[in-house]
Enzyme design. Structure first.
Site, mmCIF file in Angstrom:
data_model
loop_
_atom_site.group_PDB
_atom_site.id
_atom_site.type_symbol
_atom_site.label_atom_id
_atom_site.label_comp_id
_atom_site.label_asym_id
_atom_site.label_seq_id
_atom_site.Cartn_x
_atom_site.Cartn_y
_atom_site.Cartn_z
ATOM 1 N N HIS A 108 -53.679 79.190 138.303
ATOM 2 C CA HIS A 108 -54.656 79.177 137.222
ATOM 3 C C HIS A 108 -53.953 79.612 135.951
ATOM 4 C CE1 HIS A 108 -58.236 78.339 139.546
ATOM 5 N NE2 HIS A 108 -58.010 79.353 140.373
ATOM 6 N N CYS A 150 -54.420 75.350 133.894
ATOM 7 C CA CYS A 150 -55.271 75.118 132.737
ATOM 8 C C CYS A 150 -54.710 75.866 131.536
ATOM 9 C CB CYS A 150 -56.696 75.601 133.007
ATOM 10 S SG CYS A 150 -57.586 74.593 134.218
#
Length: 269
Positions: A108, A150
Site C-alpha cells: 500500500h 497507490c
C-alpha cells in the site's frame, strides 16, 4: 563572466559518438541482485486491507527478473524496520562484480510513502541507501526501483480519443567526469501518477506488474529500458479498465509514471 564549469560543460563529439560510452556496461560477472518486498498482510492498527493478488505479482516478477539474469530474493510481509534493515544490508554488500541493482516494492502507499506491515515510511529513506556516497560499489551503475502502490485516492476517468499515441525520443548527453552526482543513475518506475489510485485484480495481480512482466518476458533482452517502460505505459493505458457494480469504481483508467536520473542507455543483454 562565464564560469569554468559552464565553459567545460560541452560534451565532446568523440564521447557522443561512442556507443560504449553511451550505454551502461552490463558485462560484469553478475547482472545484479533484485530484492522484492511483497507486503500482503498488515497490522490492524494501520487500517490497511489485505492485498489480494500481490503474491501473483511477486511470483511473475521473480520469473521475469531471473530470466534477465538477476539474483532474486523475495521478502514477504516486512515491517518498516525490517524493510530498512534488508535494504541497508543489500546496500552494504560488495556490488563490484554486479552490473546493476533492482528493488521492487509491492505494498500500500500514498504520495511519497510506502507501507510496511506496521505503518508508512518515506520512499526516499529507501533510495537514500543506494546513493553514490552511501553505496560506493554501485557508483555509475543503474539502480532500478519499481513501485506498485497507490499514490493517492483519485481515479482516472479516462478520455475518448481517435488519435494514435505519440512517441517521444529520449536523448541523453554523456560527458565523463571524475565526479558524478550522488543522485545519478536512478530510475523509479511507479505504477501510477502522483495522487492517483493503483489498480490490482485479486487472484491475478496488478495492472502495472502484469504489463511489466509481459514486456520483460517478450522484449526485455532486446529493448532499452525506456522503450520497455514506454511499452508498459502503453499496455496499462490501453489494455486495462476497471469494472465494478458500483459506478464510482467502474470504467477507470491508469497510467504508470517514470522518474529517472540515468545517464546512459540500459540494455539487459
Amino acid at each position: 563572466m562565464q564560469s569554468t564549469s559552464v565553459l567545460n560543460a560541452e560534451p565532446s563529439k568523440k564521447n557522443m559518438d561512442s556507443s560504449s560510452e553511451h550505454r551502461y556496461r552490463m558485462n560484469h560477472q553478475r547482472v545484479g541482485k533484485c530484492a522484492i518486498i511483497n507486503n500482503k498482510n498488515f497490522n490492524d492498527d494501520t487500517g490497511m486491507k489485505v492485498r489480494h493478488g500481490t503474491d501473483e505479482d511477486a511470483g511473475e516478477l521473480s520469473k521475469s527478473f531471473k530470466n534477465l539474469g538477476f539474483e532474486v530474493c523475495i521478502y514477504n510481509d516486512q515491517s518498516r524496520e525490517q524493510m530498512m534493515q534488508i535494504l541497508k544490508n543489500v546496500s552494504e554488500e560488495d556490488h563490484t562484480d554486479s552490473s546493476c541493482f533492482a528493488c521492487i516494492l509491492l505494498s500500500h502507499g500514498e504520495e511519497g510513502i510506502i507501507y510496511g506491515t506496521d505503518g508508512a515510511m518515506p520512499i526516499k529513506d529507501i533510495t537514500f541507501l543506494f546513493r553514490g556516497d552511501m553505496c560506493r560499489s554501485l557508483v555509475g551503475k543503474p539502480k532500478l526501483f519499481f513501485i506498485q502502490a497507490c499514490r493517492g485516492s483519485e481515479f482516472d476517468d479516462g478520455v475518448q480519443t481517435d488519435s494514435g499515441t505519440p512517441h517521444d525520443v529520449l536523448e541523453i548527453d554523456v560527458s565523463p567526469r571524475h565526479k558524478i552526482p550522488v543522485e545519478a543513475d536512478f530510475l523509479l518506475a511507479y505504477s501510477t501518477v502522483p495522487g492517483y489510485y493503483s489498480w490490482r485484480i485479486p487472484g491475478r495481480g496488478s495492472w502495472f506488474i502484469q504489463a511489466l512482466c509481459t514486456v520483460l518476458n517478450e522484449s526485455g533482452k532486446q529493448l532499452e529500458i525506456m522503450q520497455i517502460l514506454s511499452c508498459v505505459n502503453y499496455m496499462v493505458a490501453n489494455d486495462f479498465e476497471s469494472w465494478s457494480k458500483d459506478s464510482r469504481f467502474s470504467e477507470k483508467k491508469q497510467i504508470p509514471y517514470v522518474v529517472f536520473t540515468l545517464t546512459k542507455e540500459l540494455y539487459f543483454n
